[in-house]
Design a protein around this motif. Sequence first.
Motif, PDB file in Angstrom:
ATOM      1  N   LEU A 112      28.431 -21.278  42.120  1.00  0.00           N
ATOM      2  CA  LEU A 112      30.114 -21.271  42.047  1.00  0.00           C
ATOM      3  C   LEU A 112      30.520 -21.758  41.119  1.00  0.00           C
ATOM      4  N   ILE A 143      32.050 -18.567  38.955  1.00  0.00           N
ATOM      5  CA  ILE A 143      33.283 -18.367  39.625  1.00  0.00           C
ATOM      6  C   ILE A 143      34.554 -19.388  39.090  1.00  0.00           C
ATOM      7  N   SER A 144      34.070 -20.633  39.096  1.00  0.00           N
ATOM      8  CA  SER A 144      35.026 -21.627  38.794  1.00  0.00           C
ATOM      9  C   SER A 144      35.566 -21.387  37.424  1.00  0.00           C
ATOM     10  N   ILE A 170      37.721 -18.064  36.947  1.00  0.00           N
ATOM     11  CA  ILE A 170      39.076 -18.189  37.387  1.00  0.00           C
ATOM     12  C   ILE A 170      39.661 -19.102  36.402  1.00  0.00           C
ATOM     13  N   ILE A 229      32.743 -14.471  35.813  1.00  0.00           N
ATOM     14  CA  ILE A 229      32.941 -13.862  37.378  1.00  0.00           C
ATOM     15  C   ILE A 229      31.724 -12.981  37.552  1.00  0.00           C
ATOM     16  N   CYS A 279      33.292 -18.196  47.677  1.00  0.00           N
ATOM     17  CA  CYS A 279      34.270 -17.433  46.345  1.00  0.00           C
ATOM     18  C   CYS A 279      35.396 -18.207  46.260  1.00  0.00           C
ATOM     19  N   ILE A 280      36.333 -18.649  47.548  1.00  0.00           N
ATOM     20  CA  ILE A 280      37.602 -18.929  47.238  1.00  0.00           C
ATOM     21  C   ILE A 280      37.312 -20.470  46.892  1.00  0.00           C
ATOM     22  N   GLY A 291      36.786 -20.699  43.442  1.00  0.00           N
ATOM     23  CA  GLY A 291      38.089 -20.476  42.816  1.00  0.00           C
ATOM     24  C   GLY A 291      39.055 -21.607  42.841  1.00  0.00           C
ATOM     25  N   SER A 330      39.506 -14.499  43.478  1.00  0.00           N
ATOM     26  CA  SER A 330      38.230 -15.385  44.214  1.00  0.00           C
ATOM     27  C   SER A 330      37.901 -14.516  45.347  1.00  0.00           C
TER      28      SER A 330
END
Length: 416
Positions: free
Chosen positions: A29, A32-33, A36, A302, A349-350, A353, A390
């Motif tokens: 993750l 992704i972090s 974002i 991402i 994913c959220i 994010g 996300s």
Amino acid sequence: MLFLKVFSESIRQAWAQLTGNKLRTFLSLLGISIGIFCIIGVLSAVDSLEDNLSGSLAKLGDDTVYIDKWPWKDNSSDWWEYFQRPYPDHDDYVALKERMPTASLVSYWTVPGSKAVKYKKNSVEGGFLFVTTYEFERIFNITIDKGRYWTNSEYNGGTDKLMLGAKISEELFGALEPVGKTIKMGGRKYEVIGVLEPSGGDLINPLDFDDAVIVTYNNAARFINLKNRSQFGGTVGVKAKDGVSTQQLQDDIRGIMRSNRRLRPREKDNFALNELSMMADALGNFFGVLNMMGWLIGGFSIIVGAISVANIMFVSVKERTSLIGVKKALGARQFVILLEFLTESVILCIIGGLMGLILVVGITSIINTSFESFAISLSLKNAIIGIILSASVGIIAGAIPAGQAAKMDPVDAMRS
């Protein structure tokens, strides 16, 4: 009802992934972090800069034309032509003031250089002398923090009274009340009648008056040869009347300036007409580049994060193959299995994010604490963009593993 059941099951499975394989999930993750964080961080910074820009334009007014020797836009190839031009002077100001029906204000100012100011034993070096006509207060929309502005009679008589910028006043007087004090500058005595409010962190600020020593043109003309254009170049600001377009204002200025400087019809203008919107346009291009860089850097992060999340989902499908077979044997349809894994991927994913948004809030808080004059904030719009982005990445990353799980043969799945 079915969706709620699938959603709750997906949350349970996502939580199991987070708690069962903490390091693997965290590293997956992280992409992704970071993505974002890069995208939303840059969007927040650019939005804050643009808000500051809009505030600066609103404060100074976007209906003012600044007449100068140099154009504000980049024309480095014509440098020598601009260098040979005369600076605008007080004669230009007088001509425009007398003959401009479309102008509500005409002002002239020049900066002859730096001056030392003294009060008793205190002395401050490096303050710049700002010589201006009477319209200065309204053309720049300045605010006087202490004291007052010149009266008409004080301006016309060229009396030895001046105003100080906030910083130079503080350095000279400290905690003392500056208004009414007599200071020395260039061997002359001046009474301080006002102190300007600190300039603050406006993005567009033609002059930062914090270090300014401000005197009237009529006063400075008594001891400085301000008609020497080559040595004391100045600027004329012309503000339009209500309902007058900037283009009409420029046309009128051009006609009067050419006439006052006796330019022939085929001769080029030997002056530049500038607007604050030129700065805004240049900064707008800069903001566009910043946005592109944020999306580019964040996009790569991402993509890496999406691949990592897809790997997690493939592992999750592999680990639950027999359970998928049982569910399908009991009548679970393909779209239910598909929705379950897609929802799990989106939730993961959220979470990534949200970690990125928390990072944005943390970094912007540190920046705002360090630089109080300019604040960056995470807007609700950008936060929503981060969440939607996300979730979209979750759908893309989970599509193939979820599709693979949905298409499994129940008998083969139970046997594996």
